[in-house]
Structure formats: C-alpha cells, structure tokens
Design a protein around this motif. Structure first.
Motif, PDB file in Angstrom:
ATOM      1  N   ASP A 306      -2.444 -10.590  -8.914  1.00  0.00           N
ATOM      2  CA  ASP A 306      -1.842 -11.048  -7.799  1.00  0.00           C
ATOM      3  C   ASP A 306      -1.634  -9.923  -6.896  1.00  0.00           C
ATOM      4  OD1 ASP A 306      -0.212 -12.489  -6.131  1.00  0.00           O
ATOM      5  OD2 ASP A 306       1.678 -12.831  -7.159  1.00  0.00           O
ATOM      6  N   VAL A 307      -1.882  -9.665  -5.396  1.00  0.00           N
ATOM      7  CA  VAL A 307      -2.251  -8.513  -4.330  1.00  0.00           C
ATOM      8  C   VAL A 307      -0.970  -8.911  -3.765  1.00  0.00           C
ATOM      9  CG1 VAL A 307      -3.419  -7.287  -3.254  1.00  0.00           C
ATOM     10  CG2 VAL A 307      -4.557  -8.228  -4.899  1.00  0.00           C
ATOM     11  N   ARG A 308      -0.229  -8.216  -3.419  1.00  0.00           N
ATOM     12  CA  ARG A 308       0.972  -8.716  -2.220  1.00  0.00           C
ATOM     13  C   ARG A 308       1.328  -6.579  -1.353  1.00  0.00           C
ATOM     14  NH1 ARG A 308       5.506 -11.083  -6.610  1.00  0.00           N
ATOM     15  NH2 ARG A 308       4.135 -11.983  -7.537  1.00  0.00           N
ATOM     16  N   GLY A 309       0.906  -6.723  -0.058  1.00  0.00           N
ATOM     17  CA  GLY A 309       0.710  -6.018   0.026  1.00  0.00           C
ATOM     18  C   GLY A 309       0.152  -4.787   0.121  1.00  0.00           C
ATOM     19  N   GLY A 310      -1.093  -4.911  -0.242  1.00  0.00           N
ATOM     20  CA  GLY A 310      -2.019  -4.299  -0.277  1.00  0.00           C
ATOM     21  C   GLY A 310      -1.751  -3.279  -1.375  1.00  0.00           C
ATOM     22  N   ARG A 311      -1.019  -3.905  -3.130  1.00  0.00           N
ATOM     23  CA  ARG A 311      -1.266  -3.265  -4.302  1.00  0.00           C
ATOM     24  C   ARG A 311      -1.336  -4.516  -5.089  1.00  0.00           C
ATOM     25  NH1 ARG A 311       1.616   1.203  -4.283  1.00  0.00           N
ATOM     26  NH2 ARG A 311       2.590   0.751  -5.981  1.00  0.00           N
ATOM     27  N   ILE A 312      -1.501  -4.128  -6.688  1.00  0.00           N
ATOM     28  CA  ILE A 312      -1.490  -5.133  -7.295  1.00  0.00           C
ATOM     29  C   ILE A 312      -0.538  -5.372  -7.685  1.00  0.00           C
ATOM     30  CG2 ILE A 312      -2.421  -6.006 -10.287  1.00  0.00           C
ATOM     31  CD1 ILE A 312      -4.440  -5.509  -7.700  1.00  0.00           C
ATOM     32  N   GLU A 348      -9.712 -11.005  -2.539  1.00  0.00           N
ATOM     33  CA  GLU A 348      -8.857 -10.415  -1.871  1.00  0.00           C
ATOM     34  C   GLU A 348      -8.994  -9.077  -1.884  1.00  0.00           C
ATOM     35  OE1 GLU A 348      -4.115 -10.916  -0.705  1.00  0.00           O
ATOM     36  OE2 GLU A 348      -4.796 -12.015  -2.925  1.00  0.00           O
ATOM     37  N   ILE A 349      -8.897  -8.974  -4.051  1.00  0.00           N
ATOM     38  CA  ILE A 349      -9.462  -7.169  -3.859  1.00  0.00           C
ATOM     39  C   ILE A 349     -10.533  -7.141  -3.289  1.00  0.00           C
ATOM     40  CG2 ILE A 349      -9.670  -6.293  -5.755  1.00  0.00           C
ATOM     41  CD1 ILE A 349      -8.366  -7.952  -8.087  1.00  0.00           C
ATOM     42  N   LEU A 350     -11.616  -7.467  -3.331  1.00  0.00           N
ATOM     43  CA  LEU A 350     -12.418  -7.632  -2.680  1.00  0.00           C
ATOM     44  C   LEU A 350     -12.512  -6.574  -1.283  1.00  0.00           C
ATOM     45  CD1 LEU A 350     -15.485  -9.356  -4.674  1.00  0.00           C
ATOM     46  CD2 LEU A 350     -14.802  -6.825  -5.560  1.00  0.00           C
ATOM     47  N   SER A 351     -11.862  -7.182  -0.438  1.00  0.00           N
ATOM     48  CA  SER A 351     -11.374  -7.225   0.914  1.00  0.00           C
ATOM     49  C   SER A 351     -10.547  -5.683   1.105  1.00  0.00           C
ATOM     50  CB  SER A 351     -10.835  -8.672   1.515  1.00  0.00           C
ATOM     51  OG  SER A 351      -9.276  -8.363   0.977  1.00  0.00           O
ATOM     52  N   LEU A 352      -9.537  -5.180  -0.147  1.00  0.00           N
ATOM     53  CA  LEU A 352      -8.898  -3.909  -0.136  1.00  0.00           C
ATOM     54  C   LEU A 352     -10.180  -3.145  -0.700  1.00  0.00           C
ATOM     55  CD1 LEU A 352      -5.767  -5.442  -1.594  1.00  0.00           C
ATOM     56  CD2 LEU A 352      -6.308  -4.501   0.239  1.00  0.00           C
ATOM     57  N   ASP A 353     -10.958  -3.336  -1.193  1.00  0.00           N
ATOM     58  CA  ASP A 353     -11.764  -2.197  -2.346  1.00  0.00           C
ATOM     59  C   ASP A 353     -13.538  -2.577  -1.567  1.00  0.00           C
ATOM     60  OD1 ASP A 353     -13.138  -0.564  -3.158  1.00  0.00           O
ATOM     61  OD2 ASP A 353     -11.957   0.268  -4.432  1.00  0.00           O
ATOM     62  N   PRO A 354     -14.127  -2.366  -0.618  1.00  0.00           N
ATOM     63  CA  PRO A 354     -15.709  -3.877  -1.148  1.00  0.00           C
ATOM     64  C   PRO A 354     -16.023  -3.067  -1.896  1.00  0.00           C
ATOM     65  CG  PRO A 354     -14.919  -3.117   1.447  1.00  0.00           C
ATOM     66  CD  PRO A 354     -13.502  -2.646   0.105  1.00  0.00           C
ATOM     67  N   ILE A 512      -7.001   0.567  -3.786  1.00  0.00           N
ATOM     68  CA  ILE A 512      -6.209   0.017  -4.225  1.00  0.00           C
ATOM     69  C   ILE A 512      -4.778   1.274  -4.637  1.00  0.00           C
ATOM     70  CG2 ILE A 512      -4.884  -2.111  -5.035  1.00  0.00           C
ATOM     71  CD1 ILE A 512      -7.292  -3.172  -5.289  1.00  0.00           C
ATOM     72  N   ALA A 513      -3.514   1.148  -4.271  1.00  0.00           N
ATOM     73  CA  ALA A 513      -3.012   1.970  -4.374  1.00  0.00           C
ATOM     74  C   ALA A 513      -3.099   2.315  -5.775  1.00  0.00           C
ATOM     75  CB  ALA A 513      -2.492   2.683  -3.376  1.00  0.00           C
TER      76      ALA A 513
END
Length: 589
Positions: A306-312, A348-354, A512-513
C-alpha cells in the motif's frame, strides 16, 4: 528518566538487552558482533520480507545497529540454503534423515557470507559458525569409460608473463580434457583476453556476449564444448552456455584462477559444512538473532503493498489459511527471490520506480537436488564430483565423510551410512532411461534416471556404487508434481545471468524512499545467484537504509572479488583500447 533517555537516543529495552546478549556471546562463543552496543539514530522499525540468506543477513546487520526488526517468511527460515527433515525417517533417540534443496558449496573467494558466519556463535568454536567449514580435498571430473580428471595448480602470478600464463592455462586445459593442442591453446588465449580486460570492456562488451561465443565453442570439438563450455556453466552455475553472460562466467573463472594462486582467499577453494546446513549454520543463526531481539513471523506471505505519499505505508501478509494482515514499518526490505518479488510490483509502485519493470526480463530456471541415502560410505571422491557426460549435468558430494556427527550414529534408522547429495542442473535434456527431460518425469523416474547416470560414470570400470547399497532417496520438496507432461512446477528456481541481463537488475536502493531490495538478483560484485550474492546484496541494502535514516552507524563492509594487481597495467592499456574502439591486445581471433 532512564527510559526517556534511552528513547531519545533511539534505543529500546530489547536492543539494550540484545547488546548485552551479544557481548555475552562474544565471551562464551568467541564471536564479536560489529555493533554489540547500538549507535545513535532515529528509532526505526524495519520489516524484512523473506527469511532466506538475504533476509537473515539484513536482519543481522540491522539488529546489531539498534533497529527494531521483524522478518516475515512464507515457508521456512533459511530459504534454499536450509536443510530439512525427511518425513517419517526419524527413530526414537535419532534425528530424521537430513534433506536439502542442494548441497552447500563455499568456494574460498566467498568473503561476505563467511564474514557473517564468523559472527554467528557456535558452542566450542572460536570463529563461530565459520569453524564448521571444512576443506574438501579433491574435485573430480568423472567421465564415462575414462579415468577421473584432476586439474593442476598454477604458478605464482607475481612472476608469470602473459606467454607463461597462456601456456599454463593451456596445460591445465589439456590435462582436464582430451583436447588437441590447438583447442587448449585457443581456450587459454580466450581466458587471457578476459583476465586482461578492463572493467569497462567487461561491462560494455563481455556482459553482452554469450559464453559459447566468447570461447568459440560452436566451431570446436564435442569434447571442447562439453568440458570448457557446458561443464563450467550447467554443472557449476546452472546456466546455459549459449545464454550465460561472458562477464559472469569469466569473472567466476577468474576467481577460481586467483584461488589457485593463493589470492583473494578466505579459505581453500572448495569448502563444505561439517553437518546438515540448518544444524551447523541456519538454526544457530536464527537463535542468535532471536536472542538479539529479531522477531520472526512464519508462515507469512507478502501479498501486496500500500503506497501513500510516495512511500510504502503498509505491506499485507497472509498466514497459512490465507487470512491477510496489514503490517506497518518505517522501512521495508524486500528479500524475496526475483520471481516472487516482481509479482508484487503494482502499477503504482512502477510509476514511482519504472526501472523495476525490467525485472520481468530476468530469467530463472530449475536447479534442484536429490539425496541418495546409502548403506555404506560412498568412496567416490574426497570432495565435489562432476559427472561430465551426464545428460542432466549432474554434480554430487558424498557428505558423511565431512560431518562431525555420522549419519549412522545419529540419523534415520541406523542403516544409512552416507548421503550422496546430487544437483540436477539440466532439466530439459532427455535422459538415458526414459528419453524424457527431468521436468517431465515423476519423482521415481527422476531417482532412477539420476542413479543410472551416476552409475554409468562411476561403475564403468569397476562397481563403486552397487544398486543394493541404495537405502532410500529424497527430492527437493520445492518441486510440485502434476500429471501430464510439462505441468510440474518448481517453487525454488535459480536466477540465470543471461547475456545483457545486468541492465535489467536493480540496485538495492529503489526510487521509493523506504523500500530496499536484497536478493541474489540485485546487482553485486560477485554477479552470480549464490549465497554470497544474497549476503552481499543485503549488506548493500542495509547501507542504503542507514543513509536514508541518517544513522551514524558503521556501514557494512562489502568485499569485492579479487583482481590481481600484477595485471592492472594490462587492464589499464585495455581500458584505453576499449575507449578507442579497439579489441583487447590479446584478442587476435
């Protein structure tokens, strides 16, 4: 007031107790943790997904640095490295026979995983679990209808010239196989090209070149293809020579070459454990981590992020019934195998780290083991043995000769005196008995087929492994059997380092930080799907996490493969030649 002070420093009661326990283990077991006392950093909870070598390594490094750590493992701690009890074989007062995914092998160039082993306490051992490693005295290449083969050592590199090096390599090739002088010389020349290639050429040219192309296997004799192309790939690293990266196979060959010269060594070239893996390594490791404060949740299967605000924010895990529970942590280390991890990458994860999408291009294949339990000791080899002409690329190890506790005295029904543990590296070539690949055989057919292929090698001149010596057998339970050809599945495949795959492999730090990756598919110096690669990747993941938290803890040591400094001038010349678009100076075709 004391509890407030500890909280301000980022300590917890558990980590303080863990430090005391670690200090105690240093006294009792002779091991010295890197960080028996936690250092100052913001208090962080870390959830580690996967309890194999990568996950346990990450937990070890983090708990010593004062983090709160929980490991979630879907099946059994230790992953593919563990041993397991063979069901129904234990007798009163005796342990069940030990089975395994495949035999353990610790070449002397492993330096990361063996450093960790030194820090795992074991009663009576000055150097912890590391002292449970013993040297195998031989490595044999067994041929059908031919004597066993050994390869001689090489001279000291400090005094060897390129011509001497080529001559020594050619002599080794002639000794290891019935090759004409022209072919052994050609192979030696190709190895000289690789040894003197710069890092830039290795990554830019040889990473993209299949091993068969590099050594010219397709235009040379069947013996050349068998011993110098198929054997180093299928039998040693479970890769296909026509697919495997020259950079990977060449670097591992270089590591063994350096061991022969006494360079870059943590120990002898071929080492094994002195007992079942879980008894001598994994179980003591888990006990120590538990005492230090690591929590283990087993079984617990990661099912989603579950990703929120660019973080897991949350990871969902399921128990054995499928009931799902959300877990929260400040940071997450995904230490799952590549084929399991990439299933979790949502859009959503791939959008943050393609870049993580490239993991779908990574190739995995079967490499699983079978154990034959014998009524008498197998006197085949005082170390690992490769059955060179076997259709299924078999390698084996007679284990009881290395164990501190004999099978006959402590395991099973008392009849078993040895265990011949065999790795099956080729699951796609038809066998001798049924003319079917291993993937299409049932368990009984696999056992009969492997036994027959081994017998064709070791019983060709005199009977060393009689049929009536076979007590029973056990196949890696990671394989699931289904009726019908091509329907069997393998829950424990192995990453294959195909040519060009480096660009598809991620680093330990994602975009993802608070998500980090650990596993033998992550980019590492050893560049091979091994326990060493899993351990090294976990160290890199922990270092990235320490950077992310602003911790002042000492970073994990990462030990690269040794490169001989005597060849550095030639590699420097090659670096310039590569920039100029020229071939290696010894690459004369």
């Amino acid at each position: 007031m004391e509890s407030d002070r500890q909280a301000l420093l980022g300590f917890s009661r558990r980590t303080v107790l863990g430090g005391a326990l670690a200090a105690g283990m240093s006294t009792v077991f002779g091991v010295s943790p890197v960080h028996a006392t936690p250092v100052s950093h913001p208090r962080s909870r870390v959830a580690i997904l996967g309890g194999g070598v990568a996950g346990l390594t990450a937990a070890h490094e983090l708990i010593e640095r004062g983090f709160e750590v929980t490991v979630y493992e879907r099946r059994a701690l230790g992953g593919k490295a563990r041993s397991m009890a063979v069901p129904g074989t234990g007798m009163p007062g005796r342990a069940p026979l030990p089975g395994e995914h495949g035999f353990r092998f610790f070449p002397g160039f492993y330096r990361n995983v063996t450093d960790t082993m030194r820090r795992i306490g074991f009663p009576g051992n000055l150097n912890g679990v590391w002292d449970n490693l013993v040297d195998a005295r031989q490595v044999k290449l067994s041929r059908q209808g031919a004597p066993d083969i050994t390869v001689p050592g090489l001279r000291d590199l400090a005094t060897i010239t390129p011509d001497d090096l080529r001559e020594s390599l050619a002599a080794a090739a002639r000794e290891a196989a019935d090759l004409p002088a022209s072919e052994s010389s050609y192979w030696a020349g190709r190895m000289l090209v690789y040894l003197t290639s710069s890092d830039a050429r290795r990554l830019g040219q040889w990473e993209e070149t299949p091993w068969t192309s590099f050594i010219g296997a397709d235009t040379r004799s069947p013996e050349y293809r068998t011993v110098l192309s198929r054997l180093p790939t299928r039998s040693l690293v479970a890769a296909r020579a026509d697919l495997a990266s020259t950079r990977t196979i060449g670097s591992i060959s270089e590591a063994f070459f350096n061991l022969a010269l006494g360079n870059g060594k943590d120990g002898e070239a071929d080492r094994v454990l002195n007992g079942p893996t879980s008894e001598t390594w994994i179980d003591p490791w888990v006990r120590q981590l538990t005492d230090l404060g690591v929590r283990f949740e087993v079984p617990a299967t990661a099912t989603g992020f579950d990703v929120r605000g660019g973080r897991i924010a949350v990871v969902t895990v399921a128990d054995r019934t499928g009931y799902e529970t959300p877990i929260e942590a400040d940071h997450f280390i995904c230490a799952l195998p590549v084929e399991k991890a990439r299933r979790l990458w949502t859009p959503e994860i791939l959008s943050l780290d393609p870049g993580l999408a490239a993991m779908d291009n990574l190739f995995v294949d079967w490499m699983n083991g079978i154990q034959f339990y014998l009524r008498h000791p197998a006197r085949l080899c005082e170390g690992h043995i490769a059955f060179v002409d076997s259709p299924w690329a078999l390698t084996g190890l007679s284990q009881n000769q290395f164990w501190a506790r004999s099978l006959g005295d402590h395991y099973g029904d008392g009849e078993v005196q040895d265990c011949l543990s065999v790795d099956i590296s080729d699951w796609e070539t038809p066998g001798m008995l049924y003319d079917k690949p291993a993937k299409q055989c049932n368990p009984e057919e696999i056992a009969r087929e492997v036994w027959a292929q081994i017998g064709a090698h070791v019983n060709d001149t005199r009977v060393l492994l009689p049929d009536d010596d076979l007590h029973s057998w056990f196949i890696d339970p990671g394989i699931a059997w289904h009726p019908g050809p091509g329907l069997n599945t393998d829950d424990d495949p192995l990453l294959i380092n195909t040519a060009g795959s480096w660009q598809d492999r991620p680093n330990s730090q994602t975009a993802i930080a608070n998500l980090f990756l650990a596993g033998d598919y992550v980019r590492t110096n050893v560049d091979l799907a091994t326990m060493e690669g899993a351990n090294e990747s976990a160290r890199a993941a922990v270092n990235s996490l320490l950077d992310a938290t602003g911790s002042n803890a000492e970073r994990c040591d990462i030990h690269p493969l040794y490169q001989a400094p005597e060849l550095e001038p030639l590699r420097g010349i090659d670096e310039q030649r590569y920039r100029d678009g020229l071939p290696n100076m010894f690459d004369i075709g």
